[in-house]
Design an enzyme around this catalytic site. Structure first.
Site, PDB file in Angstrom:
ATOM      1  N   LYS A   1      37.400 -29.167 -12.138  1.00  0.00           N
ATOM      2  CA  LYS A   1      36.819 -29.710 -10.900  1.00  0.00           C
ATOM      3  C   LYS A   1      35.601 -30.577 -11.232  1.00  0.00           C
ATOM      4  CE  LYS A   1      37.990 -29.092  -7.213  1.00  0.00           C
ATOM      5  NZ  LYS A   1      39.022 -29.858  -6.436  1.00  0.00           N
TER       6      LYS A   1
ATOM      7  N   TYR B   1      39.037 -23.812 -14.535  1.00  0.00           N
ATOM      8  CA  TYR B   1      39.036 -24.381 -13.183  1.00  0.00           C
ATOM      9  C   TYR B   1      37.737 -25.142 -12.913  1.00  0.00           C
ATOM     10  CZ  TYR B   1      38.675 -24.556  -8.089  1.00  0.00           C
ATOM     11  OH  TYR B   1      38.508 -24.987  -6.798  1.00  0.00           O
TER      12      TYR B   1
ATOM     13  N   ARG C   1      28.451 -14.213  -2.650  1.00  0.00           N
ATOM     14  CA  ARG C   1      28.984 -15.562  -2.446  1.00  0.00           C
ATOM     15  C   ARG C   1      28.396 -16.156  -1.170  1.00  0.00           C
ATOM     16  NH1 ARG C   1      30.405 -14.519  -6.842  1.00  0.00           N
ATOM     17  NH2 ARG C   1      32.467 -14.734  -7.811  1.00  0.00           N
TER      18      ARG C   1
HETATM   19  C1  UD1 Z   1      35.728 -19.918  -7.043  1.00  0.00           C
HETATM   20  C2  UD1 Z   1      34.711 -20.970  -6.690  1.00  0.00           C
HETATM   21  C3  UD1 Z   1      35.060 -21.707  -5.450  1.00  0.00           C
HETATM   22  C4  UD1 Z   1      36.458 -22.185  -5.513  1.00  0.00           C
HETATM   23  C5  UD1 Z   1      37.366 -21.004  -5.734  1.00  0.00           C
HETATM   24  C6  UD1 Z   1      38.805 -21.452  -5.840  1.00  0.00           C
HETATM   25  C7  UD1 Z   1      32.581 -19.979  -7.431  1.00  0.00           C
HETATM   26  C8  UD1 Z   1      31.311 -19.431  -6.969  1.00  0.00           C
HETATM   27  N1  UD1 Z   1      33.427 -20.336  -6.458  1.00  0.00           N
HETATM   28  O1  UD1 Z   1      35.634 -18.914  -6.134  1.00  0.00           O
HETATM   29  O2  UD1 Z   1      34.213 -22.832  -5.296  1.00  0.00           O
HETATM   30  O3  UD1 Z   1      36.797 -22.839  -4.335  1.00  0.00           O
HETATM   31  O4  UD1 Z   1      37.021 -20.428  -6.968  1.00  0.00           O
HETATM   32  O5  UD1 Z   1      39.612 -20.348  -5.946  1.00  0.00           O
HETATM   33  O6  UD1 Z   1      32.833 -20.132  -8.598  1.00  0.00           O
HETATM   34  N2  UD1 Z   1      37.844 -10.595  -5.601  1.00  0.00           N
HETATM   35  C9  UD1 Z   1      38.018  -9.249  -5.386  1.00  0.00           C
HETATM   36  N3  UD1 Z   1      39.214  -8.823  -4.917  1.00  0.00           N
HETATM   37  C10 UD1 Z   1      40.246  -9.660  -4.645  1.00  0.00           C
HETATM   38  C11 UD1 Z   1      40.070 -11.038  -4.876  1.00  0.00           C
HETATM   39  C12 UD1 Z   1      38.844 -11.480  -5.366  1.00  0.00           C
HETATM   40  O7  UD1 Z   1      37.118  -8.454  -5.620  1.00  0.00           O
HETATM   41  O8  UD1 Z   1      41.319  -9.185  -4.220  1.00  0.00           O
HETATM   42  C13 UD1 Z   1      36.530 -11.055  -6.063  1.00  0.00           C
HETATM   43  C14 UD1 Z   1      36.550 -11.969  -7.266  1.00  0.00           C
HETATM   44  O9  UD1 Z   1      36.597 -11.244  -8.467  1.00  0.00           O
HETATM   45  C15 UD1 Z   1      35.245 -12.733  -7.068  1.00  0.00           C
HETATM   46  C16 UD1 Z   1      35.113 -12.806  -5.541  1.00  0.00           C
HETATM   47  O10 UD1 Z   1      35.966 -11.819  -5.014  1.00  0.00           O
HETATM   48  O11 UD1 Z   1      34.169 -11.991  -7.597  1.00  0.00           O
HETATM   49  C17 UD1 Z   1      35.523 -14.138  -4.981  1.00  0.00           C
HETATM   50  O12 UD1 Z   1      36.763 -14.500  -5.532  1.00  0.00           O
HETATM   51  P1  UD1 Z   1      37.604 -15.744  -5.025  1.00  0.00           P
HETATM   52  O13 UD1 Z   1      37.794 -15.676  -3.575  1.00  0.00           O
HETATM   53  O14 UD1 Z   1      38.810 -15.847  -5.897  1.00  0.00           O
HETATM   54  O15 UD1 Z   1      36.662 -16.983  -5.258  1.00  0.00           O
HETATM   55  P2  UD1 Z   1      35.690 -17.393  -6.496  1.00  0.00           P
HETATM   56  O16 UD1 Z   1      36.378 -17.133  -7.773  1.00  0.00           O
HETATM   57  O17 UD1 Z   1      34.327 -16.915  -6.255  1.00  0.00           O
END
Ligand code: UD1
Length: 338
Positions: free
Chosen positions: A170, A166, A234
């Site tokens: 991007k 991803y 984040r």
């Molecule tokens: C990433 C990108 C962001 C992008 C997004 C698209 C980074 C810093 N950010 O976000 O720019 O727009 O992808 O999807 O790389 N999590 C949990 N429980 C859940 C879901 C998620 O613990 O049920 C955790 C994930 O493992 C992660 C964090 O929450 O550590 C954020 O996850 P998520 O909201 O998917 O976004 P990123 O992967 O950080």
């Protein structure tokens, strides 16, 4: 003759690209207009009385997100089809390019689909845009470009280090934005979004952003899962801030911003554990989260340096994290989207 179509939602739903045969000119094109961020930009443009064309293929966008956007001229189509790009660019002055297949884990499962939606489609759109004489493209870049380099905050001068398909996709489209500005003179601006959240973010997919998932689960009284120890952080950015940055990017002087990349974020970060606690308190959820193994491709910490956007756009966040959380919870509480 300039003409903007105004259609009711019932009509919108039945319009396909093939059915659009007339001369229609809107000033702004929003790609991914039925998605979370595209929808929000469109709503603000319409509120300001602007003419907007939207395009979406409904792979992740929702028809229900178009409710309230009836003044938009809407075209259903996939930007990975070059003829769709040619069609939607006609007569447009500025494009907000939000269409993508967001999600790191989705890209790990199907990197080719992510590439098609994020790279091929962006290249086709850019090419169609320059041929149609579009003046500016404001592109939804991603903070994932920075990868997991330990340096915080992340600033635009750092070497990109994508660690997921991803992020690579991007980033590839971001490079095309810069190249097109240099080679063809089309104005492009990339805003690297940092974990955007707020109303209209889809909470129902396995690939949904964490904030939407947590809101849905906590409001339903269900236990959320934190991947990893929850101490990953984040720069969670409330949607209004990103919409604000986009409108500034559309209006800023070309000599200042064209070909540039800048972070769109808050300049603050919180951990997932903290986020869970805050949401649980607002919602009144009494339980604890479950913890599971970290996700592949996840980065540990993310925090933006927003000084470039401040300097070039006059940007600063307009809604802080706590207020954003409250508004987001209110929306999920009052909507049928949970
Ligand atoms: C990433 C990108 C962001 C992008 C997004 C698209 C980074 C810093 N950010 O976000 O720019 O727009 O992808 O999807 O790389 N999590 C949990 N429980 C859940 C879901 C998620 O613990 O049920 C955790 C994930 O493992 C992660 C964090 O929450 O550590 C954020 O996850 P998520 O909201 O998917 O976004 P990123 O992967 O950080």
């Amino acid at each position: 003759m300039l003409r903007v179509h105004r259609r009711r939602l019932s009509e919108l739903q039945s319009i396909t690209l093939e059915e659009q045969g007339e001369c229609i000119v809107a000033k702004y094109l929003v790609t991914g207009a039925a998605g979370f961020i595209g929808r929000s930009i469109t709503a603000e443009l319409l509120k300001r009385g602007e003419s907007v064309r939207g395009v979406d293929n409904f792979v992740t966008g929702k028809r229900s997100n178009l409710v309230g956007l009836e003044k938009m001229e809407f075209i259903e189509g996939d930007l990975a089809d070059q003829s769709v790009c040619e069609r939607v660019c006609q007569g447009v002055e500025v494009i907000f390019h939000e269409a993508a297949l967001a999600s790191v884990p989705r890209s790990v499962v199907d990197p080719v689909a992510t590439n098609t939606a994020c790279v091929d489609a962006s290249l086709y759109l850019l090419n169609a845009a320059r041929l149609a004489g579009v003046r500016r493209v404001v592109y939804a870049g991603s903070s994932s470009a920075y990868g997991d380099t330990p340096t915080l905050p992340k600033h635009e001068g750092m070497l990109p280090n994508p660690i997921s398909p991803y992020a690579a996709a991007k980033m590839a489209a971001e490079l095309y934005m810069g190249a097109f500005a240099r080679v063809y003179g089309i104005e492009t601006v990339t805003l690297r979004y940092f974990n955007v959240f707020g109303p209209y973010q889809d909470p129902t997919s396995q690939y949904s952003g964490v904030m939407a998932v947590f809101c849905r689960k906590l409001l339903a009284g269900e236990q959320p899962t934190i991947y990893g120890d929850g101490e990953q952080s984040r720069d969670f950015t409330y949607i209004d801030n990103v919409v604000h940055a986009n409108l500034l990017a559309a209006g800023a002087p070309a000599e200042k911003v064209s070909g540039k990349v800048m972070n769109a974020a808050t300049g603050n970060r919180v951990t997932l554990n903290y986020t869970f606690k805050e949401l649980a308190q607002i919602i009144g959820y009494k339980g604890e989260p479950a913890y599971a193994a970290p996700r592949a491709g996840d980065i540990r910490d993310s925090l933006a340096d927003i000084s470039r956007a401040k300097e070039l756009l006059g940007y600063s966040p307009i809604v802080d994290f706590a207020e954003g959380l409250r508004r987001t919870v209110d929306w999920y509480r009052n909507s049928s989207n949970t």
